[in-house]
Design an enzyme around this catalytic site. Structure first.
Site, mmCIF file in Angstrom:
data_model
loop_
_atom_site.group_PDB
_atom_site.id
_atom_site.type_symbol
_atom_site.label_atom_id
_atom_site.label_comp_id
_atom_site.label_asym_id
_atom_site.label_seq_id
_atom_site.Cartn_x
_atom_site.Cartn_y
_atom_site.Cartn_z
ATOM 1 C CG HIS A 1 -1.853 1.227 1.135
ATOM 2 N ND1 HIS A 1 -2.960 1.279 0.315
ATOM 3 C CD2 HIS A 1 -1.762 2.442 1.728
ATOM 4 C CE1 HIS A 1 -3.531 2.465 0.426
ATOM 5 N NE2 HIS A 1 -2.830 3.188 1.277
ATOM 6 C CG ASP B 1 -0.474 5.769 0.099
ATOM 7 O OD1 ASP B 1 -1.568 5.755 -0.491
ATOM 8 O OD2 ASP B 1 -0.367 5.634 1.337
ATOM 9 C CG HIS C 1 0.856 10.967 1.969
ATOM 10 N ND1 HIS C 1 0.761 10.289 0.776
ATOM 11 C CD2 HIS C 1 -0.054 10.397 2.804
ATOM 12 C CE1 HIS C 1 -0.185 9.349 0.886
ATOM 13 N NE2 HIS C 1 -0.674 9.390 2.102
#
Length: 294
Positions: free
Chosen positions: A232, A236, A259
């Site tokens: 995952h 992202d 992020h």
């Protein structure tokens, strides 16, 4: 090789991860050289998906300005990247993209339904010419030149269920759909109350999030992959790098990335004109790059 957009408009509905409200989403074709544009129909406000428009990376990648914002765009951006779509408008009637099942597979299904259409303009990609790295202590993310783009990601959590995981992803649409698209977002049970006190994670549930306690997975069906957590994170990262405006032809390596670090990396790349070259695939030997679009 030409730029791609959608062959037709498609619509869907899903719950917002952070606000917990139903959200309508519409994916629409756009003309050449438009890029990826998010449109808030409730605000009549548009946000192009570029690093300059990122205003927050705390729990998701967020685009916005003084008029409002669009949150949790990374899963949809990841699917758009994997499908090689250059131009698309995403219409939302709320301040975040729906979480769907916590992965990007629902967005892949929407893109399959829409189909793709070639436009007249040549496709362009960003070829990384020299290494660019961003660090925060021992955490780092890096882009570097390559002839065979891969994403090598390592995570390390002080948790018996997750621990340390590494995955090396060789980029292709087929590989993405089979090995990355179904990997769900995850969170820790101990953090749920803190998130909800900040009015975040209100739509989170075992239907759209892998929830981890100290030594077990709370989801009754378990994991989709034994290393679903690191997969995952790759999902992202692909979404975050799409903000560069082009498919990136380079190796991405990360240890405990985020992020925030991905956003800093996109800004660092764009700051250094010697770090990359925008290549039109009509002007070069496309075979050197075609594997990325398989």
């Amino acid at each position: 090789m030409k730029q791609l957009t959608l062959a037709k408009t498609v619509k869907g509905v899903g719950i917002g991860l952070h606000k917990g409200e139903p959200i309508e989403i519409t994916l629409e074709p756009l003309e050449s050289n438009s890029g990826i544009v998010f449109f808030r129909s409730d605000l009549n406000a548009s946000y192009k998906a570029i690093p300059q428009n990122v205003i927050n990376t705390q729990m998701a990648t967020v685009l916005g300005d003084e008029r409002g914002f669009v949150s949790t765009i990374e899963h949809l951006m990841s699917a758009i990247n994997a499908y090689g779509i250059d131009n698309i408008r995403v219409v939302l009637n709320a301040n975040e993209a729906p979480v769907m099942d916590g992965s990007s597979i629902s967005f892949c299904m929407m893109l399959d339904e829409a189909g793709v259409k070639e436009l007249d303009a040549p496709k362009k990609i960003m070829v990384i010419k020299k290494a660019v790295e961003v660090r925060d202590g021992n955490k780092f993310v890096r882009l570097s030149p390559t002839k065979n783009p891969c994403i090598n990601y390592t995570i390390k959590f002080d948790n018996a269920v997750i621990g340390e995981q590494n995955y090396n992803f060789e980029f292709s649409k087929k590989n993405y759909i089979e090995n990355i698209a179904r990997a769900r977002t995850f969170g820790f049970l101990k953090d749920v109350q803190a998130l909800r006190s900040m009015n975040l994670g209100l739509g989170g549930s075992l239907e759209n999030t892998v929830v981890v306690d100290e030594n077990r997975i709370l989801n009754p069906e378990g994991l989709r992959f034994k290393d679903e957590f690191v997969r995952h994170k790759i999902l992202d990262a692909i979404g975050d790098l799409t903000l560069l405006g082009y498919r990136v032809f380079g190796d991405y390596v990360s240890f405990a990335g985020s992020h925030y670090l991905n956003h800093l990396l996109t800004k660092e790349v764009l700051k250094d004109k010697d770090a990359y070259e925008i290549v039109s695939l009509e002007q070069v030997n496309e075979k050197a790059y075609e594997k990325v679009f398989a």
